[in-house]
Design an enzyme around this catalytic site. Structure first.
Site, PDB file in Angstrom:
ATOM      1  N   THR B 139       0.827  -1.207   0.000  1.00  0.00           N
ATOM      2  CA  THR B 139       0.000   0.000   0.000  1.00  0.00           C
ATOM      3  C   THR B 139       0.868   1.266   0.000  1.00  0.00           C
ATOM      4  OG1 THR B 139      -1.610  -1.219   1.280  1.00  0.00           O
ATOM      5  CG2 THR B 139      -1.854   1.174   1.257  1.00  0.00           C
ATOM      6  N   LEU B 247      -1.559 -12.170  -0.847  1.00  0.00           N
ATOM      7  CA  LEU B 247      -2.796 -11.729  -0.202  1.00  0.00           C
ATOM      8  C   LEU B 247      -3.791 -12.884  -0.105  1.00  0.00           C
ATOM      9  CD1 LEU B 247      -3.395  -8.125  -1.620  1.00  0.00           C
ATOM     10  CD2 LEU B 247      -2.137  -8.822   0.407  1.00  0.00           C
ATOM     11  N   GLY B 348     -22.543  -0.989  30.165  1.00  0.00           N
ATOM     12  CA  GLY B 348     -21.392  -0.124  30.431  1.00  0.00           C
ATOM     13  C   GLY B 348     -20.103  -0.907  30.542  1.00  0.00           C
ATOM     14  N   GLU B 371      -6.099  -5.870   3.620  1.00  0.00           N
ATOM     15  CA  GLU B 371      -6.214  -7.083   2.795  1.00  0.00           C
ATOM     16  C   GLU B 371      -7.468  -7.024   1.921  1.00  0.00           C
ATOM     17  OE1 GLU B 371      -4.229  -9.705   2.574  1.00  0.00           O
ATOM     18  OE2 GLU B 371      -2.783  -9.153   4.127  1.00  0.00           O
TER      19      GLU B 371
HETATM   20  C1  LIG Z   1      -3.753  -1.296  10.684  1.00  0.00           C
HETATM   21  C2  LIG Z   1      -3.463  -1.486   9.238  1.00  0.00           C
HETATM   22  C3  LIG Z   1      -2.426  -2.330   8.843  1.00  0.00           C
HETATM   23  C4  LIG Z   1      -2.118  -2.492   7.495  1.00  0.00           C
HETATM   24  N1  LIG Z   1      -1.044  -3.292   7.136  1.00  0.00           N
HETATM   25  C5  LIG Z   1      -0.644  -3.297   5.822  1.00  0.00           C
HETATM   26  C6  LIG Z   1       0.550  -3.994   5.444  1.00  0.00           C
HETATM   27  O1  LIG Z   1       1.210  -4.644   6.276  1.00  0.00           O
HETATM   28  N2  LIG Z   1       0.972  -3.933   4.166  1.00  0.00           N
HETATM   29  C7  LIG Z   1       0.272  -3.219   3.207  1.00  0.00           C
HETATM   30  O2  LIG Z   1       0.712  -3.188   2.059  1.00  0.00           O
HETATM   31  N3  LIG Z   1      -0.872  -2.563   3.535  1.00  0.00           N
HETATM   32  C8  LIG Z   1      -1.345  -2.584   4.824  1.00  0.00           C
HETATM   33  N4  LIG Z   1      -2.494  -1.893   5.162  1.00  0.00           N
HETATM   34  C9  LIG Z   1      -3.159  -1.087   4.150  1.00  0.00           C
HETATM   35  C10 LIG Z   1      -4.517  -1.622   3.707  1.00  0.00           C
HETATM   36  O3  LIG Z   1      -4.360  -2.760   2.917  1.00  0.00           O
HETATM   37  C11 LIG Z   1      -5.243  -0.468   2.991  1.00  0.00           C
HETATM   38  O4  LIG Z   1      -5.633   0.449   3.980  1.00  0.00           O
HETATM   39  C12 LIG Z   1      -6.461  -0.961   2.219  1.00  0.00           C
HETATM   40  O5  LIG Z   1      -6.074  -1.698   1.085  1.00  0.00           O
HETATM   41  C13 LIG Z   1      -7.362   0.190   1.791  1.00  0.00           C
HETATM   42  O6  LIG Z   1      -6.615   1.186   1.152  1.00  0.00           O
HETATM   43  P1  LIG Z   1      -6.798   2.707   1.576  1.00  0.00           P
HETATM   44  O7  LIG Z   1      -6.650   2.804   3.025  1.00  0.00           O
HETATM   45  O8  LIG Z   1      -5.899   3.509   0.733  1.00  0.00           O
HETATM   46  O9  LIG Z   1      -8.302   3.035   1.221  1.00  0.00           O
HETATM   47  P2  LIG Z   1      -8.903   3.483  -0.191  1.00  0.00           P
HETATM   48  O10 LIG Z   1      -8.437   2.552  -1.237  1.00  0.00           O
HETATM   49  O11 LIG Z   1      -8.672   4.932  -0.368  1.00  0.00           O
HETATM   50  O12 LIG Z   1     -10.438   3.220   0.057  1.00  0.00           O
HETATM   51  C14 LIG Z   1     -11.320   4.167   0.690  1.00  0.00           C
HETATM   52  C15 LIG Z   1     -12.751   3.682   0.529  1.00  0.00           C
HETATM   53  O13 LIG Z   1     -13.098   3.667  -0.849  1.00  0.00           O
HETATM   54  C16 LIG Z   1     -13.595   2.410  -1.221  1.00  0.00           C
HETATM   55  N5  LIG Z   1     -13.217   2.127  -2.597  1.00  0.00           N
HETATM   56  C17 LIG Z   1     -11.975   2.164  -3.160  1.00  0.00           C
HETATM   57  N6  LIG Z   1     -12.047   1.817  -4.461  1.00  0.00           N
HETATM   58  C18 LIG Z   1     -13.333   1.532  -4.720  1.00  0.00           C
HETATM   59  C19 LIG Z   1     -14.047   1.101  -5.897  1.00  0.00           C
HETATM   60  N7  LIG Z   1     -13.411   0.851  -7.048  1.00  0.00           N
HETATM   61  N8  LIG Z   1     -15.350   0.940  -5.792  1.00  0.00           N
HETATM   62  C20 LIG Z   1     -16.011   1.153  -4.638  1.00  0.00           C
HETATM   63  N9  LIG Z   1     -15.420   1.555  -3.502  1.00  0.00           N
HETATM   64  C21 LIG Z   1     -14.088   1.740  -3.554  1.00  0.00           C
HETATM   65  C22 LIG Z   1     -12.958   1.445  -0.248  1.00  0.00           C
HETATM   66  O14 LIG Z   1     -13.733   0.255  -0.118  1.00  0.00           O
HETATM   67  C23 LIG Z   1     -12.960   2.274   1.028  1.00  0.00           C
HETATM   68  O15 LIG Z   1     -14.209   2.147   1.648  1.00  0.00           O
HETATM   69  C24 LIG Z   1      -2.870  -1.791   6.516  1.00  0.00           C
HETATM   70  C25 LIG Z   1      -3.940  -0.993   6.925  1.00  0.00           C
HETATM   71  C26 LIG Z   1      -4.247  -0.832   8.249  1.00  0.00           C
HETATM   72  C27 LIG Z   1      -5.382   0.053   8.633  1.00  0.00           C
END
Ligand SMILES: Cc1cc2nc3c(=O)[nH]c(=O)nc-3n(C[C@H](O)[C@H](O)[C@H](O)COP(=O)(O)OP(=O)(O)OC[C@H]3O[C@@H](n4cnc5c(N)ncnc54)[C@H](O)[C@@H]3O)c2cc1C
Lengths: 248, 392
Positions: B139, B247, B348, B371
């Protein structure tokens, strides 16, 4: 030193207890089984003898094939080999007779068993086993050291402890104290992998008719409601004890 | 936290579907969680700190690459064993399970599947024992659900690759010894690189102030002209399919893990409902509370069956990415719903650290996002059944 640890396969303490066959048999359906907790304490002590004094450790169970996971767990914890005497463990005397055969054939010096099993709580097997073999016996053991042919044993007695010296061969009925809860071991992945390759042999029982038979099991009555009687009303208390509870 | 009295629900006797070894592996993990995780986890979550001291124990119970062959330091177990271990760890805490998932599926898996023999020998045994910890960088700040747009890239400089870019939201990043980093080559194709801590220009700042997965360390990976030796490129697979293969493995583990969190919430709420008296009765005697409990155990049972069947398919190497996606989405959503209902049942008390529920509930907000978000998984199933792409 050759150690034999007697392992009983018992329902987990949280299991729901039910009976089948007109209340003559324990219903094992959906019940999780574990190593009898008393046996786990002595098994853990046996591991200590293995690691510190080079003892070999064999575990034995009298029971049918469904008990094998319990023996496999003992192997994963570190026992060297396992024996299952292929018979239903009908009563304490029957089990002691079968174990005595295993001891004779295996030439064991130290036999460790739990003081009792938490399923039927008979508490007879270790004493009977020592009797049949004519070995020394210490029950309620909470401490055990072995030096050559002599053992120093601590046992729990009413209101205190007693320390004894005795000789091998020896049968121990052990309990918590021989090791503590924090010493109990969780099988690790290496142990589980090694347990796959360790021998688990199945021997047939010596023929012997059980001398007892379970006719019926009953569960304790559910606790009734409590009646609170005012401290000033002793007359009412006596009346209830006499007429309702009918205990005086 | 109060004493861990957990009793695992098995409403459909699914234990009968497991082998003796599965149960031995699961029960060992369950006992370990009771002994090592439950007593400390609330404190670490409150402090927002990863409990480093548990790494050795995690390795010992086989949480790091249990399905990796024994020759590389793994346990050579099947996929159901892997799932069961994840379930038990997440019963304790999703953050701890995340660490184990990342190490197993996102670090060991790509080295095992896409690495050469030298890379396997060099890294896998140490990753299995916890001597080395890894993280997975896919990411980026501007590319989350759409990782194919990533801008992190490397250039062939003859003797080495020159890596530039940044990754965000990376679990384990603050303490990881190595990172599997996905980056584009000059032609725009995605490759995996093994980046080691200590390489010049590579930093891993921690992400603070999370309300979720607080006992898991999350951070960024920043590459500022990092010279990566050429032998650190994973040679056997490239393209977006390579990280997606990892993944698949991790999502499969999460499908099981979420059941663990759900079981813990259900078990806690069930026990509480029998002890807590209101209006002269245990609250569990009221129909509205029973409805919640009845639905919880039903959903848990369905999720258990789904995970088990998926495990069989994975053992036979037949599970599709879309099937795995469905289980991840369904089971995490199920766990989140159960956590919210269970929290209400505790009144609570449900918001305090005395019980695990609120922690699970907050953790699961990350699990439903990482994921592949819940919505993205809906699109995966949508595409699979209609053949029509709704992503863009
Ligand atoms: C605690 C934590 C640990 C993590 N660990 C890792 C890790 O170890 N390695 C790693 O690589 N990543 C990691 N991640 C990242 C995680 O995989 C991403 O946060 C996730 O893929 C979503 O990406 P984003 O946060 O950029 O959200 P966005 O992609 O910006 O999504 C925002 C919203 O838009 C929606 N959306 C996006 N595209 C579409 C579409 N085409 N149609 C409809 N809705 C859509 C999504 O469902 C979401 O609701 C981690 C995240 C967290 C919170």
């Amino acid at each position: 030193m050759k150690i034999l640890v007697c392992i009983s396969h018992v329902p987990d303490t949280t299991s729901k207890i039910n009976f089948t066959d007109e209340n003559s048999k324990f219903d094992t359906n959906g019940v999780q089984f574990v190593i009898n907790p008393y046996d786990e304490f002595v098994l853990t002590r046996a591991m200590w003898f293995k690691e510190k004094q080079g003892a070999s450790v064999t575990v034995v169970n009298v029971g049918n094939a469904t008990n094998e996971p319990t023996l496999r767990k003992a192997l994963a914890i570190g026992a060297d080999e396992a024996i299952r005497v292929n018979a239903d463990a009908t009563d304490g005397y029957f089990v002691a007779k079968q174990l005595a055969e295993v001891v004779k054939n295996g030439d064991f010096d130290l036999i460790l068993a739990g003081r009792e099993s938490i399923d039927y709580n008979g508490g007879m097997v270790p004493g009977m086993l020592a009797g049949i073999l004519d070995f020394n016996f210490v029950n309620a053991c909470i401490g055990l050291e072995v030096d050559g042919n002599t053992a120093t044993v601590i046992r729990e007695i009413d209101g205190g402890k007693e320390t004894l010296n005795t000789n091998l061969p020896l049968v121990i009925g052990g309990q918590k104290g021989i090791v503590e809860e924090k010493d109990l071991r969780i099988p690790n992945m290496r142990g589980i992998m090694m347990a796959r390759k360790k021998p688990l042999s199945v021997v047939e029982p010596v023929s012997f008719d059980a001398t007892t038979q379970s006719i019926k099991f009953e569960k304790p009555e559910a606790k009734g409601a409590v009646k609170l009687i005012d401290a000033n009303n002793v007359g009412e208390l006596i009346n209830l004890l006499h007429n309702e509870a009918k205990v005086i | 936290m109060s004493q861990d009295l957990f009793q695992a629900p098995d409403y459909y006797q699914l234990d009968d579907l497991l082998t003796d070894e599965h149960k031995l592996v699961r029960d060992a993990a369950r006992e370990w969680v009771k002994r090592e995780i439950s007593p400390i986890i609330e404190d670490y979550a409150q402090k927002a700190e990863f409990p480093n001291q548990i790494i050795k124990g995690l390795a010992e119970i086989g949480a790091f690459g249990p399905y990796i062959p024994e020759e590389y330091g793994g346990a050579g177990l099947d996929q159901i064993s892997y799932g069961l271990i994840m379930q038990e760890i997440e019963r304790g805490d999703s953050g701890i399970r995340s660490t184990a998932s990342v190490q197993s599926s996102l670090v060991m898996y790509p080295i095992w599947k896409y690495g050469n023999e030298d890379q396997r020998q060099k890294y896998l045994p140490k990753l299995a024992s916890g001597e080395l910890m890894g993280c997975f960088g896919l990411t980026e700040p501007d590319y989350g659900s759409n990782p194919s747009g990533m801008v992190t890239n490397f250039k062939d400089k003859g003797d080495y690759y020159l890596l530039n870019g940044a990754k965000m939201w990376i679990s384990n990043a603050p303490f990881a010894d190595i990172a599997i980093v996905w980056a584009k080559d000059e032609s725009g194709r995605i490759h995996g690189l093994i980046v080691e801590r200590g390489m010049e220009g590579f930093t891993t700042p921690e992400t603070h102030n999370k309300w979720s997965l607080r006992a898991s360390a999350t951070g960024e990976l920043i590459f500022d002209n990092v010279k990566v030796p050429k032998e650190n490129l994973l040679p056997k697979k490239s393209g977006l399919g390579a990280p997606l293969g990892c993944l698949d493995s991790a999502r499969y583990g999460i499908a099981w893990g979420a059941i663990g969190a759900a079981m813990d919430c259900y078990d806690t709420a069930l026990r509480y409902s029998k002890e807590r008296l209101q209006f002269g009765k245990p609250i569990g005697a009221f129909q509205l509370q029973q409805k919640k409990l009845a639905e919880m155990i039903t959903e848990i049972t369905k999720a258990q069956l789904l995970a088990w069947r998926l495990g069989v398919l994975r053992n036979e190497d037949k599970a599709t990415s879309a099937q795995i996606s469905m289980a991840k989405r369904n089971n995490v959503d199920m766990a989140l719903t159960i956590a919210r209902d269970a929290r209400q049942m505790l009144g609570g008390m449900g918001i305090t650290g005395e019980y695990s529920i609120m922690r699970h509930m907050m953790n699961l907000e990350s699990v439903v996002t990482y994921e592949g978000t819940h919505d993205i998984h809906l699109l995966i199933t949508g595409l699979d059944v209609t053949g029509l792409n709704a992503f863009k």
